[in-house]
Design a protein around this motif. Structure first.
Motif, PDB file in Angstrom:
ATOM      1  N   SER A  29       3.437   1.840   6.257  1.00  0.00           N
ATOM      2  CA  SER A  29       3.054   0.615   5.356  1.00  0.00           C
ATOM      3  C   SER A  29       2.730   0.857   3.958  1.00  0.00           C
ATOM      4  O   SER A  29       3.069  -0.001   3.137  1.00  0.00           O
ATOM      5  N   CYS A  30       2.399   2.034   3.560  1.00  0.00           N
ATOM      6  CA  CYS A  30       2.124   2.317   2.348  1.00  0.00           C
ATOM      7  C   CYS A  30       3.510   2.533   1.474  1.00  0.00           C
ATOM      8  O   CYS A  30       3.773   2.070   0.418  1.00  0.00           O
ATOM      9  N   HIS A  33       5.029  -1.222   1.064  1.00  0.00           N
ATOM     10  CA  HIS A  33       4.436  -1.918  -0.175  1.00  0.00           C
ATOM     11  C   HIS A  33       4.570  -1.313  -1.399  1.00  0.00           C
ATOM     12  O   HIS A  33       4.763  -2.134  -2.390  1.00  0.00           O
ATOM     13  N   THR A 183      -9.205   0.034   4.930  1.00  0.00           N
ATOM     14  CA  THR A 183      -7.702  -0.082   4.351  1.00  0.00           C
ATOM     15  C   THR A 183      -6.689  -0.273   5.234  1.00  0.00           C
ATOM     16  O   THR A 183      -5.696  -1.211   4.738  1.00  0.00           O
ATOM     17  N   SER A 184      -6.583  -0.012   6.557  1.00  0.00           N
ATOM     18  CA  SER A 184      -5.652  -0.560   7.283  1.00  0.00           C
ATOM     19  C   SER A 184      -5.575  -1.698   7.762  1.00  0.00           C
ATOM     20  O   SER A 184      -4.586  -2.632   7.296  1.00  0.00           O
ATOM     21  N   GLN A 187      -4.526  -3.734   4.324  1.00  0.00           N
ATOM     22  CA  GLN A 187      -3.026  -3.759   4.236  1.00  0.00           C
ATOM     23  C   GLN A 187      -2.556  -4.957   4.833  1.00  0.00           C
ATOM     24  O   GLN A 187      -1.563  -5.635   4.400  1.00  0.00           O
ATOM     25  N   GLY A 191      -1.318  -8.138   2.765  1.00  0.00           N
ATOM     26  CA  GLY A 191       0.173  -8.051   2.815  1.00  0.00           C
ATOM     27  C   GLY A 191       0.421  -9.687   3.228  1.00  0.00           C
ATOM     28  O   GLY A 191       1.456  -9.990   2.684  1.00  0.00           O
ATOM     29  N   LEU A 210      -3.842  -5.260  -2.835  1.00  0.00           N
ATOM     30  CA  LEU A 210      -3.021  -4.836  -1.751  1.00  0.00           C
ATOM     31  C   LEU A 210      -2.454  -3.088  -2.076  1.00  0.00           C
ATOM     32  O   LEU A 210      -2.398  -2.342  -1.324  1.00  0.00           O
ATOM     33  N   SER A 214      -3.815   0.316  -0.146  1.00  0.00           N
ATOM     34  CA  SER A 214      -2.464   0.945   0.302  1.00  0.00           C
ATOM     35  C   SER A 214      -2.816   2.334  -0.171  1.00  0.00           C
ATOM     36  O   SER A 214      -2.567   3.390   0.540  1.00  0.00           O
ATOM     37  N   TYR A 217      -5.686   4.214   1.620  1.00  0.00           N
ATOM     38  CA  TYR A 217      -5.347   4.728   2.925  1.00  0.00           C
ATOM     39  C   TYR A 217      -4.652   5.956   2.777  1.00  0.00           C
ATOM     40  O   TYR A 217      -4.796   6.974   3.532  1.00  0.00           O
ATOM     41  N   SER A 270       4.755  -6.994   6.379  1.00  0.00           N
ATOM     42  CA  SER A 270       3.374  -6.646   6.434  1.00  0.00           C
ATOM     43  C   SER A 270       2.894  -6.538   7.976  1.00  0.00           C
ATOM     44  O   SER A 270       1.939  -5.874   8.474  1.00  0.00           O
TER      45      SER A 270
END
Length: 578
Positions: A29-30, A33, A183-184, A187, A191, A210, A214, A217, A270
């Motif tokens: 996911s990092c 984004h 942080t999870s 996101q 997102g 965001l 990200s 995390y 997201s």
């Protein structure tokens, strides 16, 4: 290469494997984004709007009944479209202005008579053949508002920088588990919130938040996984976090190809890692952090859980670990060493003498160059010609083998002997791309992939190399300061890409110069392969002067027995957190 990867995965016990793959899965996911804006903030072809209903459209020698039919013929921003309205008025539509012809007799493309110039007060008309909607078309971020569109990625990277600093510190204070939870969830929430922002400024603010979570995390995930996996698998484990980040870039390309409306595109990106958000609360705190906070009972519970999962019949006791730490002379907790270990160190210690100062400047330059090159190659991939979705997918996919090569080369050839050729090779590739004719799209894409591969090897290797170049007393400070230079490079990278408007090869020229300079300066760095970690600045200085001095003196800087018992691995090698 594949065999080495298999050995890494097999070296993980069941518990560590579950924790590891759950944590690095969210790293995708990092990557998602970080690179989402390459399609979300696309600027399509556009011209000024016109006041009224159109009856006919003319573009050079081609006529049509609507502007939508003309976009396939559009080749340059210097072109203009001639439209005739139902009331007989004839307008010339440029990108940032429109002209009304004073004499409206015949509908011709060339006109030498008088014209009245007007601003684009009726908005703009956009080419929606590729993208139905982007943030640029949503809020008209063109012409005098174009600079707002160009700030989207830099402000995101600024959030990445700030988030790394804030959440890295919070993770040391409150624990890795809580930061990973927050942080999870952040996101996912931020997102989704981006897709429902109502104007440009709220969009940038939510994206900034965001970016912070990200980045937070990603920083904490590196620490989290390396504190759970064994020492002998630590290098591979930290490297493969990068690989999952690259998979996130590949997902951006796939979703961008399938979804052409920016807010729907953002929602799909997201929810890609929603499964982790639903189960991340099951991840435990690391025993290392619990022990550092004197929470021995909680640490024992985690160790017992690890033992049950790994089917270890006689799990170690926290009391035994503490006694090992106290008895281990390498821990430095007795006598005069206790006073020296509590001494506060600051950034000036990285410049305490010429040897260390030169080392610090070189390492910072490598961090900056690695980040700059990484994002320049990634962000500019959609402008290489051909299929922009395939280009970005390949730019992400090429990272997967590069980290395997980096791990093998750094253990076989050495850290410095791997870093130097790949930095210089990336510089040569940047120069080579400048001489490839623009019509050779496939060759240009392959060359850019090779450049991304080389800079990716250097970028992944510098984490471990930095930690090995500095002594225990300033090791975290050195890695942290290098990471800050990395974030600065990521902030500068989007502006560097925008220099394509000045000269198409300007970004590559800048990356090539920085990579060549970094590669030359790296020659002066000492090799750290097979050498124990140093404890003092004097030992680190001597490592640069005498190749044998460090190996003859200092023992490893951590307690092997204690780590071996917690991690349940039988062999210890020198490594460090990522």
């Amino acid at each position: 290469e594949g065999f080495s990867s298999v050995k890494f995965f097999l070296s993980l016990y069941r518990f560590q494997a579950c924790v590891y793959f759950a944590s690095v899965f969210q790293s995708m996911s990092c990557g998602i984004h970080y690179l989402a804006s390459v399609f979300m903030a696309v600027t399509p072809n556009f011209v000024c709007g016109f006041p009224g209903n159109v009856s006919s459209v003319l573009f050079h020698n081609s006529s049509a009944s609507s502007i939508e039919d003309i976009w396939t013929l559009w080749t340059s921003t210097e072109n203009y479209i001639v439209v005739q309205l139902e009331n007989g008025e004839i307008w010339e539509l440029d990108q940032c202005s429109r002209s009304k012809r004073e004499v409206s007799l015949d509908l011709t493309y060339e006109y030498k008579g008088n014209k009245s110039v007007f601003p684009c007060s009726d908005g703009f008309l956009y080419d929606d053949t590729k993208w139905k909607s982007t943030v640029v078309t949503q809020w008209d971020l063109v012409c005098d508002r174009e600079w707002l569109a160009k700030l989207i990625q830099p402000t995101f990277m600024l959030g990445v920088l700030i988030g790394a600093v804030i959440f890295g510190d919070i993770a040391d204070r409150l624990g890795r588990q809580r930061v990973i939870w927050f942080t999870s969830a952040g996101q996912f929430v931020f997102g989704i919130a981006v897709a429902f922002t109502f104007d440009y400024y709220s969009f940038v603010i939510v994206r900034f938040l965001l970016a912070m979570v990200s980045s937070g995390y990603l920083v904490v995930a590196f620490v989290y996984v390396t504190e759970f996996v064994g020492i002998k698998a630590r290098t591979w484990a930290s490297m493969h976090v990068h690989a999952f980040f690259a998979m996130g870039i590949m997902i951006v390309a796939l979703v961008g190809f399938l979804v052409r409306t920016w807010w729907v595109y953002q929602i799909f990106l997201s929810i890609a890692t929603l499964p982790f958000v639903l189960c991340c609360w099951m991840l435990p705190e690391t025993p290392f952090w619990l022990l550092s906070e004197d929470r021995y009972e909680d640490a024992q519970k985690v160790i017992d859980t690890m033992a049950r999962w790994n089917k270890v019949s006689t799990p170690c006791k926290v009391s035994e670990l503490c006694s090992v730490q106290q008895d281990d002379p390498a821990s430095g907790r007795t006598g005069d060493n206790d006073t020296s270990s509590t001494k506060k160190h600051n950034i000036l210690d990285l410049f305490c003498n010429w040897q260390i100062a030169r080392r610090t400047i070189t390492v910072w330059l490598i961090w900056f160059t690695g980040s700059l090159g990484y994002y320049v190659f990634s962000l500019s991939s959609v402008s290489l010609g051909g299929n922009e979705y395939l280009n970005l997918f390949l730019i992400g996919a090429v990272e997967l083998p590069c980290y395997i090569i980096a791990c093998i080369a750094m253990d076989k050839l050495g850290r410095r002997n791997t870093l130097i050729p790949f930095l210089i090779l990336s510089a040569l590739i940047c120069v080579l791309i400048m001489f490839i004719p623009q019509d050779f799209n496939i060759l240009i894409i392959l060359a850019n992939m090779a450049g991304k591969f080389c800079i990716g090897v250097a970028f992944g290797l510098i984490y471990l190399y930095t930690a090995e170049l500095y002594p225990t007393i300033v090791r975290s400070l050195a890695v942290g300061s290098g990471s800050m230079m990395c974030r600065v490079g990521s902030v500068v990278a989007p502006f560097c890409v925008y220099l394509r408007s000045v000269w198409i090869f300007m970004p590559l020229l800048l990356v090539g110069i920085m990579a060549l300079l970094s590669g030359i300066l790296t020659i002066m760095l000492p090799e750290t392969l097979g050498k124990p970690l140093t404890n003092t600045l004097l030992e680190a200085t001597e490592m640069g002067r005498n190749k044998k001095s460090c190996s003859e003196k200092t023992p490893p800087a951590h307690s092997g027995a204690a780590l071996e018992k917690i991690e349940m691995f039988g062999q210890e090698t020198v490594s460090t957190d990522k």
